[in-house]
Design a protein around this motif. Sequence first.
Motif, mmCIF file in Angstrom:
data_model
loop_
_atom_site.group_PDB
_atom_site.id
_atom_site.type_symbol
_atom_site.label_atom_id
_atom_site.label_comp_id
_atom_site.label_asym_id
_atom_site.label_seq_id
_atom_site.Cartn_x
_atom_site.Cartn_y
_atom_site.Cartn_z
ATOM 1 N N ASP A 152 38.746 63.564 -2.438
ATOM 2 C CA ASP A 152 38.823 63.110 -1.201
ATOM 3 C C ASP A 152 37.590 63.699 -0.428
ATOM 4 O OD1 ASP A 152 41.382 61.956 -1.883
ATOM 5 O OD2 ASP A 152 42.472 63.900 -1.445
ATOM 6 N N LEU A 153 36.901 64.899 -0.848
ATOM 7 C CA LEU A 153 36.162 65.264 0.164
ATOM 8 C C LEU A 153 34.836 64.696 -0.087
ATOM 9 C CD1 LEU A 153 35.036 67.517 2.088
ATOM 10 C CD2 LEU A 153 34.164 68.688 -0.220
ATOM 11 N N PHE A 154 34.429 64.007 -1.035
ATOM 12 C CA PHE A 154 33.132 63.118 -1.272
ATOM 13 C C PHE A 154 33.442 61.743 -1.127
ATOM 14 C CE2 PHE A 154 32.583 67.028 -3.635
ATOM 15 C CZ PHE A 154 31.191 67.537 -3.263
ATOM 16 N N HIS A 155 32.648 61.205 -0.222
ATOM 17 C CA HIS A 155 32.761 59.770 0.108
ATOM 18 C C HIS A 155 32.483 58.945 -1.167
ATOM 19 C CE1 HIS A 155 32.758 56.012 2.311
ATOM 20 N NE2 HIS A 155 31.403 55.618 1.657
ATOM 21 N N ASP A 156 31.344 59.200 -2.026
ATOM 22 C CA ASP A 156 31.233 58.528 -3.303
ATOM 23 C C ASP A 156 31.376 59.669 -4.339
ATOM 24 O OD1 ASP A 156 30.163 57.280 -5.234
ATOM 25 O OD2 ASP A 156 28.042 56.669 -4.555
ATOM 26 N N TRP A 157 32.596 60.071 -4.728
ATOM 27 C CA TRP A 157 32.798 61.076 -5.691
ATOM 28 C C TRP A 157 32.301 60.582 -7.052
ATOM 29 C CZ3 TRP A 157 35.485 61.091 -10.370
ATOM 30 C CH2 TRP A 157 35.689 62.438 -10.946
ATOM 31 N N ARG A 207 18.812 64.356 -8.121
ATOM 32 C CA ARG A 207 18.489 64.010 -6.637
ATOM 33 C C ARG A 207 18.238 65.200 -5.836
ATOM 34 N NH1 ARG A 207 22.966 61.101 -3.514
ATOM 35 N NH2 ARG A 207 21.550 60.977 -1.840
ATOM 36 N N SER A 208 17.119 65.568 -5.451
ATOM 37 C CA SER A 208 16.558 66.658 -4.770
ATOM 38 C C SER A 208 16.700 66.412 -3.129
ATOM 39 C CB SER A 208 15.437 67.283 -5.211
ATOM 40 O OG SER A 208 14.556 66.220 -4.889
ATOM 41 N N TYR A 209 17.042 65.443 -2.530
ATOM 42 C CA TYR A 209 17.004 65.150 -1.355
ATOM 43 C C TYR A 209 17.860 63.937 -0.964
ATOM 44 C CZ TYR A 209 13.291 61.907 -1.975
ATOM 45 O OH TYR A 209 12.381 60.885 -2.230
ATOM 46 N N GLY A 210 18.193 63.554 0.129
ATOM 47 C CA GLY A 210 19.027 62.432 0.481
ATOM 48 C C GLY A 210 19.971 62.413 1.646
ATOM 49 N N ARG A 211 21.156 61.897 1.462
ATOM 50 C CA ARG A 211 21.977 62.102 2.525
ATOM 51 C C ARG A 211 23.581 61.859 1.672
ATOM 52 N NH1 ARG A 211 20.798 61.745 7.701
ATOM 53 N NH2 ARG A 211 22.548 60.920 8.344
ATOM 54 N N LYS A 212 24.424 62.666 2.078
ATOM 55 C CA LYS A 212 25.746 62.741 1.686
ATOM 56 C C LYS A 212 27.059 62.663 2.774
ATOM 57 C CE LYS A 212 25.018 65.407 -2.624
ATOM 58 N NZ LYS A 212 25.260 66.681 -3.101
ATOM 59 N N THR A 213 28.201 61.718 2.485
ATOM 60 C CA THR A 213 29.118 61.534 3.480
ATOM 61 C C THR A 213 30.290 62.351 2.979
ATOM 62 O OG1 THR A 213 28.307 59.391 4.140
ATOM 63 C CG2 THR A 213 30.378 59.831 4.647
ATOM 64 N N PHE A 214 30.796 63.142 3.728
ATOM 65 C CA PHE A 214 32.126 64.007 3.413
ATOM 66 C C PHE A 214 33.306 63.458 4.366
ATOM 67 C CE2 PHE A 214 28.115 66.481 2.682
ATOM 68 C CZ PHE A 214 28.492 67.153 1.651
ATOM 69 N N HIS A 215 34.516 63.321 3.657
ATOM 70 C CA HIS A 215 35.585 63.520 4.419
ATOM 71 C C HIS A 215 36.479 64.751 4.502
ATOM 72 C CE1 HIS A 215 35.020 59.215 4.318
ATOM 73 N NE2 HIS A 215 34.941 59.055 3.038
ATOM 74 N N HIS A 216 35.980 65.530 5.489
ATOM 75 C CA HIS A 216 36.560 66.967 5.462
ATOM 76 C C HIS A 216 37.855 67.069 6.351
ATOM 77 C CE1 HIS A 216 36.382 71.221 5.910
ATOM 78 N NE2 HIS A 216 35.341 71.130 4.965
ATOM 79 N N PRO A 217 38.786 67.933 5.366
ATOM 80 C CA PRO A 217 40.199 68.029 6.000
ATOM 81 C C PRO A 217 40.246 68.534 7.141
ATOM 82 C CG PRO A 217 39.895 69.316 4.205
ATOM 83 C CD PRO A 217 38.555 68.358 4.302
ATOM 84 N N GLU A 218 39.156 69.271 7.781
ATOM 85 C CA GLU A 218 39.335 70.066 8.967
ATOM 86 C C GLU A 218 38.516 69.451 10.124
ATOM 87 O OE1 GLU A 218 39.965 74.486 7.983
ATOM 88 O OE2 GLU A 218 38.171 74.024 6.960
ATOM 89 N N VAL A 219 37.411 68.840 9.775
ATOM 90 C CA VAL A 219 36.346 68.279 10.748
ATOM 91 C C VAL A 219 36.180 66.773 10.814
ATOM 92 C CG1 VAL A 219 35.245 70.470 11.260
ATOM 93 C CG2 VAL A 219 34.261 68.815 9.677
ATOM 94 N N GLY A 220 36.972 66.157 9.895
ATOM 95 C CA GLY A 220 36.685 64.780 9.652
ATOM 96 C C GLY A 220 35.513 64.255 8.848
ATOM 97 N N GLU A 221 34.947 62.958 9.152
ATOM 98 C CA GLU A 221 34.071 62.403 8.511
ATOM 99 C C GLU A 221 32.651 62.698 9.003
ATOM 100 O OE1 GLU A 221 32.256 57.795 7.748
ATOM 101 O OE2 GLU A 221 34.382 58.310 7.252
ATOM 102 N N PRO A 271 42.284 61.266 10.584
ATOM 103 C CA PRO A 271 41.208 60.696 10.026
ATOM 104 C C PRO A 271 40.135 59.898 10.925
ATOM 105 C CG PRO A 271 43.227 60.151 8.919
ATOM 106 C CD PRO A 271 43.526 60.832 9.943
ATOM 107 N N GLY A 272 38.960 59.989 10.604
ATOM 108 C CA GLY A 272 37.971 59.237 11.463
ATOM 109 C C GLY A 272 37.496 60.319 12.662
ATOM 110 N N THR A 273 38.212 61.521 12.892
ATOM 111 C CA THR A 273 37.430 62.350 13.927
ATOM 112 C C THR A 273 36.459 63.202 13.453
ATOM 113 O OG1 THR A 273 39.458 63.932 13.450
ATOM 114 C CG2 THR A 273 39.656 62.170 15.246
ATOM 115 N N ALA A 274 35.298 63.602 14.254
ATOM 116 C CA ALA A 274 34.399 64.387 13.639
ATOM 117 C C ALA A 274 34.496 65.858 14.259
ATOM 118 C CB ALA A 274 33.018 64.099 14.285
ATOM 119 N N SER A 275 35.471 66.131 14.853
ATOM 120 C CA SER A 275 35.954 67.570 15.229
ATOM 121 C C SER A 275 37.006 67.783 15.897
ATOM 122 C CB SER A 275 34.584 68.210 16.340
ATOM 123 O OG SER A 275 34.898 67.095 17.562
ATOM 124 N N SER A 276 37.687 69.079 15.935
ATOM 125 C CA SER A 276 38.822 69.249 16.610
ATOM 126 C C SER A 276 38.649 70.756 17.039
ATOM 127 C CB SER A 276 40.035 69.175 15.505
ATOM 128 O OG SER A 276 39.831 70.040 14.405
#
Length: 279
Positions: A152-157, A207-221, A271-276
């Motif tokens: 669930d954490l990694f957008h592209d597991w 891959r030594s650099y790039g971008r990653k998307t996380f779906h974090h349970p505490e701070v959202g995407e 879901p969808g929030t970036a912070s709380s």
Amino acid sequence: MTPGQAGLPTGAGPRRTPGLRREELATLTGISIDYYTRLERGKETRPSPSVIDALARGLLLEQDEIDHLRSLAALAARTPPEPPAAPSRAVRPGVRLLLESLRPSPEYVVSRTNDLLAANPSGLRLFAGIEEWPVKQRNIARYVFLHPAARDLFHDWGNQVRGGVAHLRPLAGTDPDSPDLTRLVGELLLKSPEFARRWERYDVRIRSYGRKTFHHPEVGELTLGFQSLRLEGTPGHQLLAYNAEPGTPEHDAVALLDLLAHEPASRPATPGTASSTPP
């Protein structure tokens, strides 16, 4: 790799394998079939650099794969050295100070087998739930394949696990008997069918650099840039640095992770929030 991909005619009659035949690869590389057969069977262990480069071109290898092939050839050509000492898990005080100075950005140090050796608060909290494991069990590859929160954490597991296997594969080729690697790989082969399936593919792209998307349970995407940096003076150690532009929701999210690091894990954010608001 099919004959069509190599620019060769497929020929008549059934093929026992979809890949290239020995004579086809020999034709592509300008190597005699007899010499290539000796290479394949391990009877010739000192191919010249030009032969290695010809094989790399014939097989359409990418740069990480070419580097891995050259490392394997160099290993086969020399007498095996004495077993090296166990890799150090010690992280220099200066590196720990660097991790703290980069807060709130998530930063951490890993060993050559991706053991999590040190992290700043947001770097540890980024991998939701990993802090619940004993310190010596914390390993990014183990987390990705075995922790229930990872999918669930990694957008592209799928891409994440591909990179984790590709990171370990070159080490298995050049230092196959190292205890740290054999323990980790043995555990993952036993416990994760997905790891076992991907391990048999022999991917070595890094891959030594790039971008990653996380779906974090505490701070959202959140989507973060990342860069891997080799730490000189401690063989195999790497610093993984994540970054977010100041003033963005992602930067607010990593700042919140930094604040939450010393709190018990909270309930998932909407879901969808970036912070709380922190507890």
